[in-house]
Scaffold this active site. Structure first.
Site, PDB file in Angstrom:
ATOM      1  N   ASP A 205       0.844  -1.194   0.000  1.00  0.00           N
ATOM      2  CA  ASP A 205       0.000   0.000   0.000  1.00  0.00           C
ATOM      3  C   ASP A 205       0.884   1.250   0.000  1.00  0.00           C
ATOM      4  OD1 ASP A 205      -2.160   1.927   0.625  1.00  0.00           O
ATOM      5  OD2 ASP A 205      -3.346   0.144   1.045  1.00  0.00           O
ATOM      6  N   HIS A 228       2.009   1.867  -3.293  1.00  0.00           N
ATOM      7  CA  HIS A 228       1.204   2.955  -3.838  1.00  0.00           C
ATOM      8  C   HIS A 228       1.893   4.308  -3.717  1.00  0.00           C
ATOM      9  CE1 HIS A 228      -2.728   0.388  -3.201  1.00  0.00           C
ATOM     10  NE2 HIS A 228      -1.827  -0.211  -3.953  1.00  0.00           N
TER      11      HIS A 228
END
Ligand code: NAG
Length: 382
Positions: A205, A228
């Site tokens: 993430d 991310h």
């Protein structure tokens, strides 16, 4: 004789002035084999060190691995605290029974230095998709230093910081597989005066996420991927008023990631994001290297609303590298609260392989300066 006594006294006070006591967890009956539960040893060593007013050292010695349960180490302590993680810490691999837990929390500890070459293993493999268990959390820890340590495979966020003022992090390494859900590298909320530098973070993430109430955040020489990338937000969920101000991310890279530099806010919120700089950024195989998303929604369908977290004074400069999508620049702002003063300068993004055409998408933004940007950005009213 008197002179000797004076000399003795002098030596005594000198040695206590430079001397500090080391609290080794082994002296508190830690076994350190990675199997025996050493929670109590760590907690007792902490309590003893925390009560020492002469800059104590708390030592997890090299070659030892402490297995701990959910543990809170609280302050305020009598002095600064120097926690040397030369050995390792592992999470239990038996069933967590709590949906919301943290392996190791530091609360209300000022002038904590956590450093060493040890690692903290969250053993998250069993819990991905099941429980929100964070590995290392700092709450209201002011003047905090974290240096050198490795954190891996957290069930959820690896490191989270809440309401900390004065945080300095460097040479930290965080790793988890790219497909592990919600395993943010570092998450900050309500923190001021934070510097993160020289670190390597690859997870499933956000690499570093800057949440609500943060200001004066300086991030440099941080290499992210997979994951991310760098994120501001998300902000404004469920109508919340939330703001972030003065964030600078520079001399950094993002590799094999969904996004590179992103600001994400929900429809219906309020507050602002302003004074944001992303500069000197290398992108390697990043789907969307540059993104402002005022329509962030990770739960199916979200209706457009008239209020939004306002976004202004944002600069993306010196971005080079490759993208895996045809739209490497996405600036998506709302009609009711358009983005203001979005500068883009020296941006060169190519598809991996370099052949397919790329384009920018930009709606409802009032760009400030746009210079030497490829793919060219043209903002339209949405
Ligand atoms: C919200 O507004 C944006 C931009 O005006 C538009 O692209 C999007 O489709 C809208 N979304 C919904 C759910 O109406």
């Amino acid at each position: 004789m008197a002179a000797l006594a004076v000399l003795g006294l002098l030596l005594l006070s000198l040695s206590s002035a430079v001397g500090y006591k080391t609290y080794n967890v082994l002296d508190f009956n830690a076994v350190g084999d990675g199997q025996t539960d050493d929670t109590n040893a760590l907690v007792q060593a902490w309590a003893a060190a925390c009560a020492d007013d002469r800059s104590p050292v708390l030592l997890v010695p090299p070659g030892k691995t402490l297995l701990i349960r959910e543990t809170q180490l609280s302050g305020p302590c009598k002095s600064s605290m120097d926690l040397r993680l030369q050995g390792d810490i592992v999470a239990p691999n038996w069933q967590w029974t709590n949906d919301k837990a943290v392996l190791l929390t530091f609360t209300n500890v000022n002038r904590l230095i956590l450093h060493g070459y040890g690692q903290i293993d969250g053993r998250g493999q069993l819990w991905w998709n099941l429980f929100n268990i964070e590995t290392l959390v700092f709450e209201q820890c002011n003047d905090l230093f974290v240096k050198g340590i490795t954190i891996k495979n957290s069930p959820e966020k690896h490191m989270a910081f809440f309401k900390c003022v004065g945080v300095n992090i460097n040479w930290v390494k965080i790793t988890a597989p790219g497909d592990s859900p919600n395993t943010d590298g570092m998450y900050f909320s309500g923190c001021q005066n934070v510097a993160v530098s020289g670190s390597i973070i690859g997870t499933g993430d956000d690499c570093i996420a800057i949440g609500p109430g943060c200001s004066n955040i300086d991030i440099s020489r941080v290499h992210c991927g997979p994951g991310h990338g760098f994120s501001i937000g998300s902000l404004g969920r469920d109508g919340a008023e939330q703001s972030v101000e003065n964030v600078r991310v520079y001399d950094s890279s993002v590799t094999d990631a969904l996004t590179g530099a992103r600001i994400k806010t929900w429809q219906g919120g309020s507050g602002y994001v302003k004074g944001i700089v992303f500069e000197n950024m290398r992108m390697y195989s990043v789907r969307t290297p540059i993104m402002i998303d005022q329509f962030y929604c990770n739960r199916g369908y979200c209706q457009n609303q008239t209020s939004a977290v306002a976004i202004s004074d944002v600069r993306f400069a010196n971005f080079y590298g490759t993208t895996t999508d045809e739209s490497p620049i996405k600036i998506l702002c709302s009609q009711s609260v358009p983005c203001k003063d979005i500068d883009l300068e020296n941006v060169n993004l190519y598809t991996v392989g370099g052949t397919a055409p790329v384009k920018s998408v930009c709606i409802n933004a009032n760009p400030g300066q746009v210079n030497r940007v490829d793919p060219f950005v043209q903002c339209v009213a949405g």
